[in-house]
Design an enzyme around this catalytic site. Structure first.
Site, short mmCIF file in Angstrom:
data_model
loop_
_atom_site.label_atom_id
_atom_site.label_comp_id
_atom_site.label_asym_id
_atom_site.label_seq_id
_atom_site.Cartn_x
_atom_site.Cartn_y
_atom_site.Cartn_z
N GLU A 120 -53.69 -49.65 -50.40
CA GLU A 120 -53.90 -50.37 -51.66
C GLU A 120 -55.36 -50.27 -52.11
O GLU A 120 -55.63 -50.13 -53.31
CB GLU A 120 -53.48 -51.84 -51.50
CG GLU A 120 -51.97 -52.00 -51.36
CD GLU A 120 -51.54 -53.45 -51.27
OE1 GLU A 120 -50.99 -53.97 -52.25
OE2 GLU A 120 -51.77 -54.06 -50.21
N GLU A 142 -45.11 -52.57 -45.72
CA GLU A 142 -44.94 -54.02 -45.70
C GLU A 142 -43.49 -54.47 -45.62
O GLU A 142 -43.18 -55.51 -45.04
CB GLU A 142 -45.60 -54.64 -46.94
CG GLU A 142 -47.11 -54.75 -46.88
CD GLU A 142 -47.83 -53.49 -47.32
OE1 GLU A 142 -49.05 -53.54 -47.54
OE2 GLU A 142 -47.17 -52.44 -47.47
#
Length: 721
Positions: A120, A142
């Site tokens: 990210e 995730e």
């Protein structure tokens, strides 16, 4: 600046600032509070000195680039903390948004693994260059922890790749890509061959792109494939939830659902609103029990095991050099393959050279496919295959420091092949048996060095299944166990360690799952409903389909061994409804399973072709039903309750072994966090589980009565640690 600064600043004569992330308190960089403070302070300085800066390179001093979010904090999240969690997400996103809108080019020099929050951060840079190293992985995993990327990962991948590719290639499955694969997917722009080349190319790119900006900040930019309001995308939109439901086989895990919602909704609004949408769906997941279960299992329990929590202390690291694999059938061929892949020379022995060569061809085929997929080079595949020597001669095993027998599940046969090779291998060789149910102590009677004998239970297909169940006999030495643990890591398996008992842990407990499903069929419940209950509970394979895969003949043979052992030990044993159903399937209907093309299912060309109509004809009682939730929980509780008994009896050595073994070895639903975490995470914890177990016992039989140890723990308000 913060008291502990994880970011180090170096500006060169060319005006390029290299910011190096290096958390002094951790072996890897994570999005903890120190990171938040350091990133904020670094951005403040960059903005203050903007006019003297030509660009920024973001890299790491660790072996990895960035490990991800702060799992220690996330696992403690509760619904009551929603406001604070939302604010934290907003802060993380705001910082990365400031970085990508600096007005100066920012390059991520990814020097190793970048997963989750690490990717990210990189996605918020204008250009991404990855060091092409074998062990590095790049992705947003995730979902495998019951979460979604919460620092802009959903929003940016959708804008970068489009809804379709972002969801299927990155978000919903949490793929972890090698650097070269990440370039192909579009997550990384280019590769570098060395760390010096990585930084040099980053500086060069900054010089070439002084006005760099993110694509989504460029006038006229549109999401690849269009937004949900685009006619073509709007027509395909209903397929997304339908495909998700198909992918999850009717189960309803919250993380994929929230990822899909965040992606679709975020694609219809501006980027800042999309960030807020993403945060709301993440906070909901963080406060839920499922993410707690999955983080506990796939992060903490797995880390405990892989870091050596089950390995005896005081023994030097061990590397196996040469292994004798005895038996070149499906299991033996798979074991030979993973051993060769782990760097061992392999002697693959069978009763005929033709059978041994056929076993080697399994590796040849697997390696060819790996080369075609780009997973390994042709040269490396050739070297791996060359390590395997097929043979039918006994003397070929001379000098092996590891033996793994993978012959038929027969005690006398296994004792004989081990006895034959024992004098030929090195004096301290590990003598391993790939048995799934037979007690190691019984096999030890056939060898002169029982302290070197240990169970190494692989799972099929060996190439893909990540678990290795290590079984310690009464006379197995700690030195042998330490070697076996190191061998498991050498061949890239996750090892759990259990004590010797017939069926051990995995084979014993998976039997409870199948038995309970077959019992429900014997009671008259529709087999399709039983199968659907298994899938909606989260099992990867429905129970009757799994029974067919394992084969009812083998099931009955294992049961007979249990019966004979019970008779010898003077303990009582009586057949249950599932046993009688299996006997009838074999003796009256001649339907042993998939291998013969007929079992609980019909088969066409080796593929399932619907449930056999005879089951409904002979067993299903029209109108007979029970609550669907009971059907699901009968299977879940059967396995968890027997796992508690395994702890009580000393078969299981630890709670992490139970959880990880059940998830990786026998397909216990991932959302539970494993057989013991399912009890911890049940509504109201162990006390709630005990109450529900008693309810099931009242309705369906005393096998659901909770063990005294569990009742006592619930009464004290404790959980399994």
């Amino acid at each position: 600046m913060p008291a502990t600064n994880t970011f180090h600043w170096e500006r060169g004569d060319d005006g390029v600032v290299v910011v190096t992330m290096d958390d002094p308190d951790q072996s890897a960089n994570t999005m903890n509070q120190t990171y938040v403070e350091s990133m904020g302070a670094t951005l403040d300085r960059i903005e203050a000195e903007r006019e003297r800066i030509t660009g920024v390179v973001l890299t790491s001093a660790k072996d990895s680039f960035f490990a991800g979010g702060d799992v220690n904090r996330m696992i403690r999240a509760t619904p009551e903390q929603a406001e604070d969690l939302t604010q934290l997400c907003a802060t993380l996103k705001s910082q990365l948004r400031r970085m990508e809108t600096l007005g100066k080019p920012v390059v991520a020099a990814i020097n190793g693994t970048a997963l989750g929050g690490g990717l990210e951060i990189a996605l918020a840079c204008h250009h991404r260059i990855a060091l092409d190293t074998a062990g590095a992985r790049i992705g947003l995993p995730e979902v495998t922890l019951g979460l979604l990327p919460g620092a802009g990962g959903v929003t940016r991948t959708v804008r970068l790749l489009g809804l379709q590719d972002a969801l299927t290639k990155v978000l919903l499955r949490g793929q972890r890509y090698r650097p070269s694969e990440a370039v192909s997917v579009g997550l990384v722009h280019e590769l570098a061959e060395s760390e010096d080349a990585l930084l040099a190319r980053a500086r060069e790119w900054i010089g070439e792109h002084p006005d760099a900006a993110q694509p989504w900040d460029t006038p006229g930019y549109s999401i690849p494939g269009g937004t949900p309001s685009h006619p073509a995308m709007r027509a395909n939109l209903p397929a997304f939830p339908a495909n998700l439901r198909k992918e999850t086989k009717g189960a309803n895990p919250p993380a994929p659902r929230n990822i899909l919602a965040a992606a679709v909704e975020g694609a219809q609004v501006d980027i800042d609103t999309a960030f807020a949408v993403e945060s709301s769906y993440l906070v909901e997941l963080m406060g839920g029990q499922v993410s707690t279960n999955m983080m506990n299992a796939f992060f903490f329990d797995t880390r405990h095991i892989e870091s050596g929590g089950s390995r005896p202390e005081g023994h030097a690291p061990h590397t196996a050099r040469k292994v004798a694999v005895l038996g070149a059938g499906m299991m033996g061929a798979g074991i030979a393959h993973v051993c060769a892949r782990g760097g061992m020379d392999v002697v693959l022995r069978d009763v005929s050279l033709e059978a041994a060569e056929r076993g080697k061809r399994h590796s040849a085929t697997a390696l060819e496919r790996a080369v075609e997929r780009g997973g390994i080079s042709a040269d490396r595949a050739e070297r791996t295959l060359a390590r395997i020597t097929p043979t039918d001669t006994l003397t070929s095993v001379a000098g092996c420091d590891l033996v793994i027998e993978a012959v038929f599940e027969d005690s006398e046969l296994k004792r004989r092949v081990l006895r034959e090779v024992e004098p030929l291998v090195t004096p301290d060789a590990v003598l391993g048996s790939n048995t799934s149910t037979l007690p190691i102590d019984g096999l030890a009677r056939g060898v002169r060095r029982p302290d070197d004998l240990i169970g190494l239970h692989f799972f099929s297909p060996v190439d893909k299944m990540p678990l290795l169940e290590i079984i310690v006999g009464e006379r197995t030495s700690d030195a042998t166990l330490a070697k076996a643990f190191d061998i498991a890591r050498q061949i890239n398996k996750t090892p759990i360690v259990v004590n010797d008992r017939r069926g051990f842990f995995t084979s014993r407990v998976i039997g409870r799952f199948i038995d309970e499903a077959q019992t429900m069929v014997a009671e008259g419940l529709h087999p399709a409903s039983v199968e659907q209950a298994g899938l909606q509970a989260g099992y990867p394979t429905a129970p009757l389909a799994l029974a067919d895969e394992l084969n009812l003949k083998l099931t009955r043979e294992i049961r007979r061994e249990f019966q004979e052992a019970a008779a010898r030990e003077g303990t009582g044993w009586a057949p249950g409804p599932a046993d009688l159903l299996v006997d009838r399937m074999l003796d009256e209907f001649d339907r042993p399973g998939r291998l013969e093309g007929r079992g609980f299912y019909d088969y066409a060309d080796g593929k399932r072709d619907g449930i056999w109509a005879g089951i409904r004809e002979h067993y299903t009682v029209d109108g007979h039903t029970i609550p669907f939730e009971d059907m699901k929980e009968r299977m879940l509780f059967a396995e968890s309750l027997d796992s508690v008994r395994c702890l009580d009896e000393g078969v299981l050595r630890s709670v992490p072994d139970a959880n990880v073994g059940s998830l990786l070895g026998i397909g216990f639903p991932a959302w539970t966090g494993g057989v013991i975490q399912y009890i911890n995470g049940y509504p109201e914890g162990p006390a709630g589980f005990v109450g529900r177990a008693r309810e099931l016992a009242d309705r369906y039989g005393p096998r659901f009565l909770p063990p005294d140890s569990l009742v006592s723990k619930a009464r004290r308000g404790e959980t399994y640690a």
